[in-house]
Design a protein around this motif. Structure first.
Motif, short mmCIF file in Angstrom:
data_model
loop_
_atom_site.label_atom_id
_atom_site.label_comp_id
_atom_site.label_asym_id
_atom_site.label_seq_id
_atom_site.Cartn_x
_atom_site.Cartn_y
_atom_site.Cartn_z
N LEU A 162 -9.00 3.82 0.38
CA LEU A 162 -8.31 3.42 -0.85
C LEU A 162 -6.92 4.02 -0.92
O LEU A 162 -6.72 5.20 -0.59
CB LEU A 162 -9.12 3.87 -2.09
N HIS B 114 -1.81 -3.33 3.84
CA HIS B 114 -2.28 -3.24 2.46
C HIS B 114 -3.19 -4.44 2.20
O HIS B 114 -2.81 -5.58 2.52
CB HIS B 114 -1.11 -3.35 1.47
N GLY C 56 10.31 -1.53 2.71
CA GLY C 56 9.45 -0.81 1.78
C GLY C 56 8.45 0.11 2.43
O GLY C 56 7.53 0.60 1.76
N VAL D 270 5.29 5.31 4.58
CA VAL D 270 4.48 6.12 5.49
C VAL D 270 4.58 5.48 6.87
O VAL D 270 4.19 4.31 7.05
CB VAL D 270 3.01 6.20 5.03
N LEU E 138 -5.94 0.46 2.25
CA LEU E 138 -5.05 0.52 3.42
C LEU E 138 -5.91 0.51 4.68
O LEU E 138 -6.96 1.16 4.72
CB LEU E 138 -4.22 1.81 3.40
N ASN F 248 4.37 -3.64 5.81
CA ASN F 248 5.76 -3.25 5.67
C ASN F 248 6.17 -2.49 6.92
O ASN F 248 5.53 -1.50 7.26
CB ASN F 248 5.96 -2.33 4.45
N ARG G 30 -2.21 5.23 -4.79
CA ARG G 30 -1.41 4.63 -5.88
C ARG G 30 -1.70 3.13 -5.89
O ARG G 30 -0.85 2.32 -5.46
CB ARG G 30 0.08 4.85 -5.66
P1 5GP Z 1 4.12 1.72 2.40
O1 5GP Z 1 5.09 1.82 1.25
O2 5GP Z 1 4.49 2.66 3.53
O3 5GP Z 1 3.88 0.32 2.86
O4 5GP Z 1 2.73 2.18 1.81
C1 5GP Z 1 2.27 3.47 1.87
C2 5GP Z 1 1.10 3.57 0.92
O5 5GP Z 1 0.39 4.73 1.23
C3 5GP Z 1 1.53 3.65 -0.55
O6 5GP Z 1 0.96 2.56 -1.28
C4 5GP Z 1 0.98 5.01 -0.99
O7 5GP Z 1 0.44 4.97 -2.29
C5 5GP Z 1 -0.09 5.29 0.05
N1 5GP Z 1 -0.27 6.70 0.33
C6 5GP Z 1 0.70 7.62 0.58
N2 5GP Z 1 0.16 8.83 0.84
C7 5GP Z 1 -1.19 8.66 0.75
C8 5GP Z 1 -2.29 9.55 0.92
O8 5GP Z 1 -2.15 10.76 1.17
N3 5GP Z 1 -3.53 9.03 0.76
C9 5GP Z 1 -3.74 7.72 0.46
N4 5GP Z 1 -5.01 7.31 0.32
N5 5GP Z 1 -2.72 6.84 0.29
C10 5GP Z 1 -1.47 7.31 0.44
#
Ligand code: 5GP
Ligand code: ZN
Length: 137
Positions: free
Chosen positions: A29, A101, A92, A95, A40, A86, A32
């Motif tokens: 999960l 997603h 966007g 990470v 994810l 992404n 956020r």
């Molecule tokens: P991006 O913006 O890179 O496509 O998405 C990264 C996603 O990873 C974001 O939606 C963020 O909420 C999620 N995320 C970041 N750090 C963590 C974490 O430590 N644990 C989890 N479960 N999700 C994370």
């Protein structure tokens, strides 16, 4: 990679709510969530983005992503689902461990993940296609 939070989650050193996993990928999960069930899907082997990941690892992520989408459909009965990748900060990505997603959607959820660009003039599409064709052949 030791400074990569998703590698730490895959290894079980950082806590995550693991939804599904197999030999190639792990689904958990998002902390956020854009919607309930937002999950994810990451490869077990670190890869930065769509340009860095191997074909095999990418195929593994795609396969687990579909299983996650089927499971979330059963559980949350959404009206639809977005599967979103992404790559690059401009797109966007926050990470830099490749991830998909999987976001359950409802007609009235108010999320804005779409665009409504005007129809392009044919000349514009032709120009883009010329550039692609030059490099492809
Ligand atoms: P991006 O913006 O890179 O496509 O998405 C990264 C996603 O990873 C974001 O939606 C963020 O909420 C999620 N995320 C970041 N750090 C963590 C974490 O430590 N644990 C989890 N479960 N999700 C994370
Ligand atoms: Zn990583």
């Amino acid at each position: 990679m030791s400074d990569c939070v998703f590698c730490e989650i895959v290894a079980g050193r950082v806590r995550a709510f693991r939804v599904l996993e197999d030999e190639c990928a792990v689904a958990f999960l998002d902390i956020r969530p854009a919607a309930p069930g937002h999950t994810l899907v990451v490869p077990r082997v670190h890869a930065r983005d769509i340009w860095d990941i191997s074909d095999d690892s990418h195929a593994g992520v795609a396969s687990l992503t579909r299983r996650v989408a089927l499971l979330l459909k059963d559980v949350f009965e959404p009206d639809g689902v977005n599967v979103r990748l992404n790559s690059g900060a401009a797109a966007g990505q926050d990470v830099f461990h490749f991830h998909a997603h999987v976001i359950p959607r409802r007609h009235d959820d108010g999320l804005r993940l779409t665009w409504s660009s005007p129809l392009a003039p044919v000349a514009e599409l032709e120009q883009a296609m010329r550039r692609i064709t030059e490099r492809r052949e």
